[in-house]
Motif scaffolding. Structure first.
Motif, PDB file in Angstrom:
ATOM      1  N   LEU A 108       0.883  -1.435  -0.022  1.00  0.00           N
ATOM      2  CA  LEU A 108      -0.014  -0.056   0.010  1.00  0.00           C
ATOM      3  C   LEU A 108       0.873   1.362   0.016  1.00  0.00           C
ATOM      4  CD1 LEU A 108      -2.533  -1.110   2.739  1.00  0.00           C
ATOM      5  CD2 LEU A 108      -2.505  -1.751   0.288  1.00  0.00           C
ATOM      6  N   SER A 109       2.139   1.296  -0.680  1.00  0.00           N
ATOM      7  CA  SER A 109       2.945   2.302  -0.424  1.00  0.00           C
ATOM      8  C   SER A 109       4.100   2.251  -1.655  1.00  0.00           C
ATOM      9  CB  SER A 109       3.624   2.288   0.849  1.00  0.00           C
ATOM     10  OG  SER A 109       4.491   3.500   0.746  1.00  0.00           O
ATOM     11  N   VAL A 110       4.353   3.620  -2.105  1.00  0.00           N
ATOM     12  CA  VAL A 110       5.314   3.806  -2.953  1.00  0.00           C
ATOM     13  C   VAL A 110       6.453   4.752  -2.236  1.00  0.00           C
ATOM     14  CG1 VAL A 110       4.487   3.128  -5.334  1.00  0.00           C
ATOM     15  CG2 VAL A 110       4.438   5.655  -4.189  1.00  0.00           C
ATOM     16  N   GLY A 111       6.565   4.709  -0.736  1.00  0.00           N
ATOM     17  CA  GLY A 111       7.364   5.589  -0.254  1.00  0.00           C
ATOM     18  C   GLY A 111       8.876   5.183  -0.503  1.00  0.00           C
ATOM     19  N   GLU A 112       9.573   6.314  -0.104  1.00  0.00           N
ATOM     20  CA  GLU A 112      11.060   6.027  -0.183  1.00  0.00           C
ATOM     21  C   GLU A 112      11.601   4.824   0.660  1.00  0.00           C
ATOM     22  OE1 GLU A 112      14.807   8.140  -1.708  1.00  0.00           O
ATOM     23  OE2 GLU A 112      12.527   7.857  -2.052  1.00  0.00           O
ATOM     24  N   GLU A 113      11.085   4.909   1.789  1.00  0.00           N
ATOM     25  CA  GLU A 113      11.526   3.504   2.665  1.00  0.00           C
ATOM     26  C   GLU A 113      11.490   2.324   1.951  1.00  0.00           C
ATOM     27  OE1 GLU A 113       9.453   6.669   5.253  1.00  0.00           O
ATOM     28  OE2 GLU A 113       9.032   5.385   3.178  1.00  0.00           O
ATOM     29  N   LEU A 114      10.540   1.959   0.841  1.00  0.00           N
ATOM     30  CA  LEU A 114      10.473   0.888   0.118  1.00  0.00           C
ATOM     31  C   LEU A 114      11.319   0.955  -1.256  1.00  0.00           C
ATOM     32  CD1 LEU A 114       6.781   0.159   0.278  1.00  0.00           C
ATOM     33  CD2 LEU A 114       8.497  -0.381   2.031  1.00  0.00           C
ATOM     34  N   LEU A 115      11.495   1.968  -1.938  1.00  0.00           N
ATOM     35  CA  LEU A 115      12.187   2.114  -3.237  1.00  0.00           C
ATOM     36  C   LEU A 115      13.586   2.246  -2.954  1.00  0.00           C
ATOM     37  CD1 LEU A 115       9.485   4.372  -4.805  1.00  0.00           C
ATOM     38  CD2 LEU A 115       9.818   1.976  -4.801  1.00  0.00           C
ATOM     39  N   HIS A 116      14.259   2.946  -1.954  1.00  0.00           N
ATOM     40  CA  HIS A 116      15.500   3.423  -1.817  1.00  0.00           C
ATOM     41  C   HIS A 116      16.121   2.247  -1.239  1.00  0.00           C
ATOM     42  CE1 HIS A 116      18.635   6.515  -0.901  1.00  0.00           C
ATOM     43  NE2 HIS A 116      19.189   5.563  -1.618  1.00  0.00           N
ATOM     44  N   VAL A 117      16.965   1.501  -2.272  1.00  0.00           N
ATOM     45  CA  VAL A 117      17.513   0.148  -1.653  1.00  0.00           C
ATOM     46  C   VAL A 117      18.864   0.278  -1.887  1.00  0.00           C
ATOM     47  CG1 VAL A 117      15.524  -1.237  -1.633  1.00  0.00           C
ATOM     48  CG2 VAL A 117      16.897  -1.404  -3.768  1.00  0.00           C
ATOM     49  N   PRO A 118      19.800  -0.781  -1.408  1.00  0.00           N
ATOM     50  CA  PRO A 118      21.184  -0.813  -1.554  1.00  0.00           C
ATOM     51  C   PRO A 118      21.507  -1.397  -2.826  1.00  0.00           C
ATOM     52  CG  PRO A 118      20.723  -1.580   0.687  1.00  0.00           C
ATOM     53  CD  PRO A 118      19.448  -1.475   0.136  1.00  0.00           C
ATOM     54  N   LEU A 119      22.563  -1.094  -3.722  1.00  0.00           N
ATOM     55  CA  LEU A 119      23.012  -1.672  -4.669  1.00  0.00           C
ATOM     56  C   LEU A 119      24.543  -1.551  -4.596  1.00  0.00           C
ATOM     57  CD1 LEU A 119      22.723  -3.318  -7.470  1.00  0.00           C
ATOM     58  CD2 LEU A 119      22.412  -0.786  -8.365  1.00  0.00           C
ATOM     59  N   VAL A 120      25.150  -2.843  -4.538  1.00  0.00           N
ATOM     60  CA  VAL A 120      26.498  -2.876  -4.326  1.00  0.00           C
ATOM     61  C   VAL A 120      27.201  -3.799  -5.444  1.00  0.00           C
ATOM     62  CG1 VAL A 120      28.625  -3.408  -2.741  1.00  0.00           C
ATOM     63  CG2 VAL A 120      26.541  -2.517  -1.947  1.00  0.00           C
ATOM     64  N   LEU A 121      28.095  -3.365  -5.942  1.00  0.00           N
ATOM     65  CA  LEU A 121      28.648  -4.278  -6.974  1.00  0.00           C
ATOM     66  C   LEU A 121      30.221  -4.767  -6.746  1.00  0.00           C
ATOM     67  CD1 LEU A 121      26.249  -2.809  -8.588  1.00  0.00           C
ATOM     68  CD2 LEU A 121      27.651  -3.641 -10.575  1.00  0.00           C
ATOM     69  N   LYS A 122      30.859  -5.953  -6.798  1.00  0.00           N
ATOM     70  CA  LYS A 122      31.917  -6.198  -6.650  1.00  0.00           C
ATOM     71  C   LYS A 122      32.541  -6.890  -8.006  1.00  0.00           C
ATOM     72  CE  LYS A 122      34.507  -9.685  -6.345  1.00  0.00           C
ATOM     73  NZ  LYS A 122      35.384 -10.054  -7.399  1.00  0.00           N
ATOM     74  N   LEU A 123      33.554  -5.971  -8.714  1.00  0.00           N
ATOM     75  CA  LEU A 123      33.644  -6.501 -10.000  1.00  0.00           C
ATOM     76  C   LEU A 123      34.921  -7.287  -9.896  1.00  0.00           C
ATOM     77  CD1 LEU A 123      32.036  -3.761 -10.382  1.00  0.00           C
ATOM     78  CD2 LEU A 123      33.842  -3.089 -12.100  1.00  0.00           C
ATOM     79  N   PRO A 124      35.001  -8.174 -11.099  1.00  0.00           N
ATOM     80  CA  PRO A 124      36.166  -8.961 -11.109  1.00  0.00           C
ATOM     81  C   PRO A 124      37.374  -8.398 -10.909  1.00  0.00           C
ATOM     82  CG  PRO A 124      34.632  -9.619 -12.739  1.00  0.00           C
ATOM     83  CD  PRO A 124      34.196  -8.294 -12.237  1.00  0.00           C
ATOM     84  N   HIS A 125      38.294  -8.937 -10.204  1.00  0.00           N
ATOM     85  CA  HIS A 125      39.746  -8.466 -10.124  1.00  0.00           C
ATOM     86  C   HIS A 125      39.860  -7.118  -9.203  1.00  0.00           C
ATOM     87  CE1 HIS A 125      40.690 -11.841 -12.688  1.00  0.00           C
ATOM     88  NE2 HIS A 125      39.979 -10.995 -13.792  1.00  0.00           N
TER      89      HIS A 125
END
Length: 231
Positions: A108-125
């Motif tokens: 029941l929401s499109v609040g920032e608490e639901l939409l703003h999530v972590p995204l972390v990438l560890k690239l090869p080497h």
């Protein structure tokens, strides 16, 4: 390899040592277990069987548990001798409401608490290690395109972008949307009769543009909701 850690969901039942370490109590866990699925539906519908002070420590314990097992996965890749060649992505499909504006769970929401999530990438080497990409218009759609590109495949034309491309095409906007079934709304009313299904029988949309994200990035959390337009 796709690994889905489901623990940071209701019912919040983190194992020890994370439950006590982060302030959760066994009494609250017992009450959650007694209420079962009905407790979550009641909270979503606007009842208050629990307080944020009771649930936030347990939710934090769930996050700490998931974090621990992400570390176990990374360690297993390292022991297998493949971590250095691995593109590792850690993200989430949604956040969680823990009493903000009287809302709970992730419905029941499109609040920032639901939409703003972590995204972390560890690239090869460990390429580009420590780099932070300051781009407010990144979406989980882009994970799809990034993985295909890393595998040497071209993503189909559309909204997804390769996050590792030297020059990413600009994105003018992002839209999030939420819609729910009338049957689900009726179920919420059955659990908590004051809930009004008609008041929630509508689509919700959140619109992000570079201009809006820049203007509100420095605001306090309670003002961030101005970045979205609910219809």
């Amino acid at each position: 390899l796709f690994v889905n850690f489901l623990d940071p969901h209701f019912p919040y039942e983190p194992p020890e040592p994370y439950r006590a370490r982060l302030g959760g109590t066994s009494a609250t866990v017992t009450a959650i277990q007694a209420g079962g699925r009905r407790s979550e539906l009641a909270m979503i519908a606007g009842a208050a069987p629990f307080t944020p002070a009771e649930l936030v420590p347990l939710y934090d314990g769930e996050l700490a548990t998931a974090d621990h097992f992400v570390g176990e996965l990374v360690a297993a890749l390292e022991r297998a001798g493949v971590l250095d060649d691995t593109l590792l992505i850690v993200t989430s499909d949604h956040g969680e409401l823990l009493g903000e504006r009287g809302q709970w769970s992730h419905q029941l929401s499109v609040g920032e608490e639901l939409l703003h999530v972590p995204l972390v990438l560890k690239l090869p080497h460990d390429a580009r290690a420590g780099t932070v990409r300051d781009d407010p218009l990144v979406s989980n759609l882009d994970v799809y395109a990034t993985l295909l590109a890393a595998a040497g495949l071209a993503p189909p034309p559309g909204l997804a972008r390769d996050l590792l491309a030297p020059v990413a095409p600009p994105r003018a906007l992002l839209v999030a949307e939420y819609d729910t079934s009338r049957a689900y709304l009726r179920q919420l009313a059955e659990v908590h009769p004051p809930f009004d299904p008609e008041a929630h029988s509508r689509e919700l949309h959140a619109l992000y543009t570079p201009d809006l994200c820049t203007r509100f990035a420095a605001r306090e959390p309670e003002h961030v909701g101005a970045r979205r337009a609910d219809v």
